[in-house]
Design a protein around this motif. Structure first.
Motif, short mmCIF file in Angstrom:
data_model
loop_
_atom_site.label_atom_id
_atom_site.label_comp_id
_atom_site.label_asym_id
_atom_site.label_seq_id
_atom_site.Cartn_x
_atom_site.Cartn_y
_atom_site.Cartn_z
N UNK A 1 0.84 -1.21 0.00
CA UNK A 1 0.00 0.00 0.00
C UNK A 1 0.87 1.25 0.00
N UNK A 2 1.93 1.25 0.80
CA UNK A 2 2.83 2.40 0.84
C UNK A 2 3.57 2.57 -0.48
N UNK A 3 4.01 1.46 -1.06
CA UNK A 3 4.71 1.53 -2.35
C UNK A 3 3.77 2.08 -3.42
N UNK A 4 2.54 1.59 -3.45
CA UNK A 4 1.57 2.07 -4.43
C UNK A 4 1.30 3.56 -4.26
N UNK A 5 1.26 4.02 -3.02
CA UNK A 5 1.05 5.44 -2.76
C UNK A 5 2.22 6.26 -3.30
N UNK A 6 3.44 5.80 -3.08
CA UNK A 6 4.60 6.51 -3.61
C UNK A 6 4.60 6.55 -5.12
N UNK A 7 4.20 5.45 -5.75
CA UNK A 7 4.13 5.40 -7.21
C UNK A 7 3.09 6.39 -7.73
N UNK A 8 1.91 6.39 -7.09
CA UNK A 8 0.86 7.34 -7.50
C UNK A 8 1.31 8.78 -7.31
N UNK A 9 2.03 9.02 -6.22
CA UNK A 9 2.53 10.37 -5.97
C UNK A 9 3.50 10.82 -7.05
N UNK A 10 4.36 9.91 -7.49
CA UNK A 10 5.30 10.25 -8.56
C UNK A 10 4.55 10.61 -9.84
N UNK A 11 3.49 9.86 -10.15
CA UNK A 11 2.70 10.15 -11.34
C UNK A 11 1.99 11.50 -11.20
N UNK A 12 1.45 11.79 -10.03
CA UNK A 12 0.80 13.07 -9.80
C UNK A 12 1.80 14.22 -9.96
N UNK A 13 2.98 14.08 -9.37
CA UNK A 13 3.99 15.14 -9.46
C UNK A 13 4.38 15.42 -10.92
N UNK A 14 4.55 14.36 -11.71
CA UNK A 14 4.89 14.54 -13.11
C UNK A 14 3.77 15.24 -13.86
N UNK A 15 2.53 14.84 -13.58
CA UNK A 15 1.38 15.44 -14.26
C UNK A 15 1.22 16.91 -13.89
N UNK A 16 1.40 17.24 -12.63
CA UNK A 16 1.27 18.64 -12.19
C UNK A 16 2.36 19.49 -12.83
N UNK A 17 3.59 18.99 -12.84
CA UNK A 17 4.69 19.75 -13.44
C UNK A 17 4.43 20.01 -14.92
N UNK A 18 3.94 18.98 -15.61
CA UNK A 18 3.65 19.15 -17.04
C UNK A 18 2.50 20.15 -17.24
N UNK A 19 1.46 20.04 -16.41
CA UNK A 19 0.30 20.91 -16.56
C UNK A 19 0.63 22.37 -16.25
#
Length: 380
Positions: free
Chosen positions: A247-265
């Motif tokens: 669960x913690x690993x999945x949260x970190x992975x999702x966070x990385x995806x969110x950070x990339x998406x926000x930076x791009x947006x």
């Protein structure tokens, strides 16, 4: 994006700061190279072990870091935000130490555990079989008692770090029936033990996943952990903790995806303004952020129950279900935010999406988590 965390002690704050430093230096700089080439990061786990990150949730008197589970899981999240495959392997290593740390005798613990918790020996978890994944009671690998120990015969499957690990928490059948499974601390190399070709996976390419073939290898009797027939009790107790790790690993992975998406947006413009300022896109990012924060809150709730000595089995299943489903959705949405670029290897979100899928499968599929939760509700 920095996470505003509420940590219990200054020591925990310092530990998370150290983890971020190591993750940025040792993981973020190497992940693309190894994931694309599908090569193993030699020496990396020794570095993590020297930093004390591989035995964090175990008692200091056993050689561990003495950290509460809520802190350990946040360390895993930080590692996963840089490199999911490595974070999964760290979680599996911790899972593999659990049987010895919890059910081993003092003599067994003194002999092996300090080396395991220091990261001098890296572990794998060997429960699943080709015909027995989530149905652990159906396993067929046998441990026949002989004069000098146990002769192991059978095939194990889906072993993270298979062929690379120094030891395995091995579950094999010593008798028929659901109470006939026993747990062993198996060495990583033995006469009669061989490993299959690494699986050609959708993601998590840098860490091998293999089968193990036990062809009459003999384990010393002292490698039995707990009593004969106690294996499923040990396995299921370990998996509650392991599900929180995923669960913690999945949260970190999702966070990385969110950070990339926000930076791009924040960089991409259309119709005269940044795309994050378009309401439709902004709302999508808001939902992604809510999913990441909810996943973290769910695994922390379960971890705090564990730290308090309370039952947390249902909460572990809830956390695994919520966090991994969130990771799948958030990584998919991140690809959507980047549009055509998200579908290319120029950005990491396509890898995040591939890596998220397995999170819904291992440590018990999410269908199994729903079954566990439903049975808990039925018991009242």
């Amino acid at each position: 994006m920095a996470v505003d965390r509420l940590l219990p002690t200054q020591e925990a704050e310092d530990l998370l700061a150290l983890t971020r430093e190591i993750a940025d230096k040792e993981l973020a700089t190497r992940v693309e190279q190894h994931e694309r080439a599908e090569t193993y990061p030699d020496g990396l786990f020794a570095t993590l072990g020297e930093a004390g990150l591989l035995g964090l949730p175990y008692a200091e008197e056993l050689g561990g870091g003495g950290q509460p589970y809520e802190v350990y899981l946040q360390v895993l999240e930080e590692l996963a935000a840089r490199w999911a495959a490595v974070a999964v392997a760290v979680s599996v290593h911790g899972l593999s130490c659990f049987p010895l740390a919890t059910f081993g005798s003092p003599a067994q613990q003194e002999r092996w555990l300090p080396h395991m918790l220091a990261g001098e020996m890296i572990g794998g978890y060997s429960l699943s079989e080709p015909q027995a994944g989530s149905d652990a009671a159906a396993l067929a690998c046998r441990a026949e008692k002989v004069d000098n120990g146990y002769r192991i015969t059978g095939t194990k499957a889906w072993i993270t770090h298979g062929g690379k690990a120094d030891f395995y928490a091995l579950f094999a059948r010593t008798a028929d029936g659901p109470r006939g499974v026993s747990c062993f601390l198996a060495p990583g190399a033995a006469d009669g033990l061989s490993f299959g070709r690494p699986e050609e996976k959708m993601g998590l390419h840098a860490i091998p996943t293999t089968t193990a073939n036990w062809d009459g290898a003999v384990l010393d009797a002292e490698r039995l952990l707990g009593a004969e027939g106690q294996g499923l009790q040990i396995a299921f107790a370990a998996l509650d903790s392991g599900r929180l790790g995923i669960a913690a690993v999945a949260t970190g992975l999702a966070r990385a995806a969110l950070d990339t998406a926000v930076a791009y947006a924040n960089e991409r413009t259309t119709f005269g303004k940044k795309i994050i300022d378009h309401q439709g896109l902004g709302f999508l990012l808001a939902d992604m952020a809510a999913a990441v924060d909810s996943a973290r809150a769910t695994y922390l709730d379960a971890a705090r129950r564990r730290d308090a000595g309370r039952d947390y089995s249902r909460q572990a299943s809830v956390a695994k279900l919520v966090a991994t489903d969130a990771a799948m959705k958030v990584t998919t949405d991140a690809v959507q935010v980047l549009g055509g670029y998200g579908y290319t290897r120029d950005f990491p979100v396509e890898r995040y999406m591939r890596e998220a899928k397995i999170m819904q499968i291992f440590e018990g599929t999410n269908q199994i988590q729903r079954l566990v939760i439903a049975r808990s509700l039925a018991r009242g």
